[in-house]
Scaffold this active site. Structure first.
Site, PDB file in Angstrom:
ATOM      1  N   CYS A   1      31.016  43.540  26.108  1.00  0.00           N
ATOM      2  CA  CYS A   1      30.047  42.896  27.005  1.00  0.00           C
ATOM      3  C   CYS A   1      29.352  43.998  27.816  1.00  0.00           C
ATOM      4  O   CYS A   1      29.350  45.160  27.400  1.00  0.00           O
ATOM      5  CB  CYS A   1      30.717  41.841  27.885  1.00  0.00           C
TER       6      CYS A   1
ATOM      7  N   CYS B   1      34.548  41.051  32.747  1.00  0.00           N
ATOM      8  CA  CYS B   1      34.599  39.577  32.737  1.00  0.00           C
ATOM      9  C   CYS B   1      34.822  39.023  31.324  1.00  0.00           C
ATOM     10  O   CYS B   1      35.900  38.508  31.013  1.00  0.00           O
ATOM     11  CB  CYS B   1      33.319  38.981  33.316  1.00  0.00           C
ATOM     12  N   ARG B   2      33.795  39.106  30.460  1.00  0.00           N
ATOM     13  CA  ARG B   2      33.853  38.425  29.166  1.00  0.00           C
ATOM     14  C   ARG B   2      34.699  39.135  28.114  1.00  0.00           C
ATOM     15  O   ARG B   2      35.556  38.517  27.473  1.00  0.00           O
ATOM     16  CB  ARG B   2      32.428  38.223  28.622  1.00  0.00           C
ATOM     17  N   SER B   3      34.438  40.437  27.889  1.00  0.00           N
ATOM     18  CA  SER B   3      35.135  41.088  26.767  1.00  0.00           C
ATOM     19  C   SER B   3      36.644  41.239  26.979  1.00  0.00           C
ATOM     20  O   SER B   3      37.397  41.098  26.005  1.00  0.00           O
ATOM     21  CB  SER B   3      34.471  42.413  26.374  1.00  0.00           C
TER      22      SER B   3
ATOM     23  N   ASP C   1      26.979  35.461  30.922  1.00  0.00           N
ATOM     24  CA  ASP C   1      27.645  36.340  31.888  1.00  0.00           C
ATOM     25  C   ASP C   1      27.996  35.543  33.157  1.00  0.00           C
ATOM     26  O   ASP C   1      27.098  35.068  33.857  1.00  0.00           O
ATOM     27  CB  ASP C   1      26.669  37.474  32.226  1.00  0.00           C
TER      28      ASP C   1
HETATM   29  P1  4NP Z   1      30.749  41.322  31.962  1.00  0.00           P
HETATM   30  O1  4NP Z   1      30.137  40.855  33.394  1.00  0.00           O
HETATM   31  O2  4NP Z   1      29.635  42.033  31.247  1.00  0.00           O
HETATM   32  O3  4NP Z   1      31.123  40.038  31.310  1.00  0.00           O
HETATM   33  O4  4NP Z   1      31.935  42.219  32.275  1.00  0.00           O
HETATM   34  C1  4NP Z   1      29.543  41.749  34.299  1.00  0.00           C
HETATM   35  C2  4NP Z   1      30.331  42.536  35.101  1.00  0.00           C
HETATM   36  C3  4NP Z   1      29.749  43.391  36.023  1.00  0.00           C
HETATM   37  C4  4NP Z   1      28.359  43.449  36.116  1.00  0.00           C
HETATM   38  C5  4NP Z   1      27.573  42.672  35.313  1.00  0.00           C
HETATM   39  C6  4NP Z   1      28.167  41.823  34.386  1.00  0.00           C
HETATM   40  N1  4NP Z   1      27.769  44.316  37.087  1.00  0.00           N
HETATM   41  O5  4NP Z   1      26.526  44.287  37.206  1.00  0.00           O
HETATM   42  O6  4NP Z   1      28.478  45.059  37.762  1.00  0.00           O
END
Ligand code: 4NP
Length: 163
Positions: free
Chosen positions: A10, A15-17, A126
């Protein structure tokens, strides 16, 4: 039987991965025919070395899956030769991965959501900027897709064994 190596990817790898990794690990541990080795990574470097987001840890813990020991890392070109599957959570992740994908690499790079119609446009949304309900929806989507992914690998294996 040989195992297959799977990398979930991700943006931030918090969060997702990591959640996708934990869910696929849990399903493959139950499977008698598909053996998978999992890891996860982010296309961005923001959270390198951090554990998953506490909201991802919490919603997975509710279903008995523990992901708190994971640490975020950034995806690298070497991953394309290390892994059999690289599973992108959304189209932006997929586009960024295509930019660094070496020619003739080992990995099959796909949008993870394409394995199940529960997510619109094949994307796992996300949940980072939303509330807990978004994390519960993420868990449900990831579980549906992960089950379909493991079924896909099981059918492929049965097909190759019967030839
Ligand atoms: P992920 O979510 O891609 O599912 O881990 C996010 C985690 C952090 C951020 C954006 C998306 N960020 O902007 O810090």
């Amino acid at each position: 039987m040989t195992s297959q190596k799977v990398l979930t990817v991700c943006l931030g790898n918090i969060c997702r991965s990591p959640a996708a990794q934990g869910i696929i690990e849990s399903l493959s541990a139950e499977s008698k025919s598909v053996f998978l080795e999992l890891d996860s990574a982010g296309t961005a470097a923001y959270h390198i070395g951090s554990p998953p987001d506490p909201r991802s840890i919490a919603v997975l813990k509710q279903v008995g899956i523990h992901i708190d020991q994971q640490k975020a890392r950034q995806v690298s070109k070497a991953d394309f030769d290390e892994f059999d599957w690289i599973l992108a959570m959304d189209r932006e992740n997929l586009a960024n991965l295509k930019k660094i994908q070496p020619k003739h690499s080992r990995a099959t790079l796909v949008l993870f959501g394409e394995f199940h119609p529960s997510v619109s446009f094949g994307e796992v949304v996300d949940p980072y900027y939303g509330d807990e309900s978004g994390f519960i929806e993420m868990r449900q989507h990831l579980t549906n897709i992960a089950q379909a992914f493991v079924n896909h690998l099981t059918l492929k294996r049965e097909d190759s064994v019967s030839r």
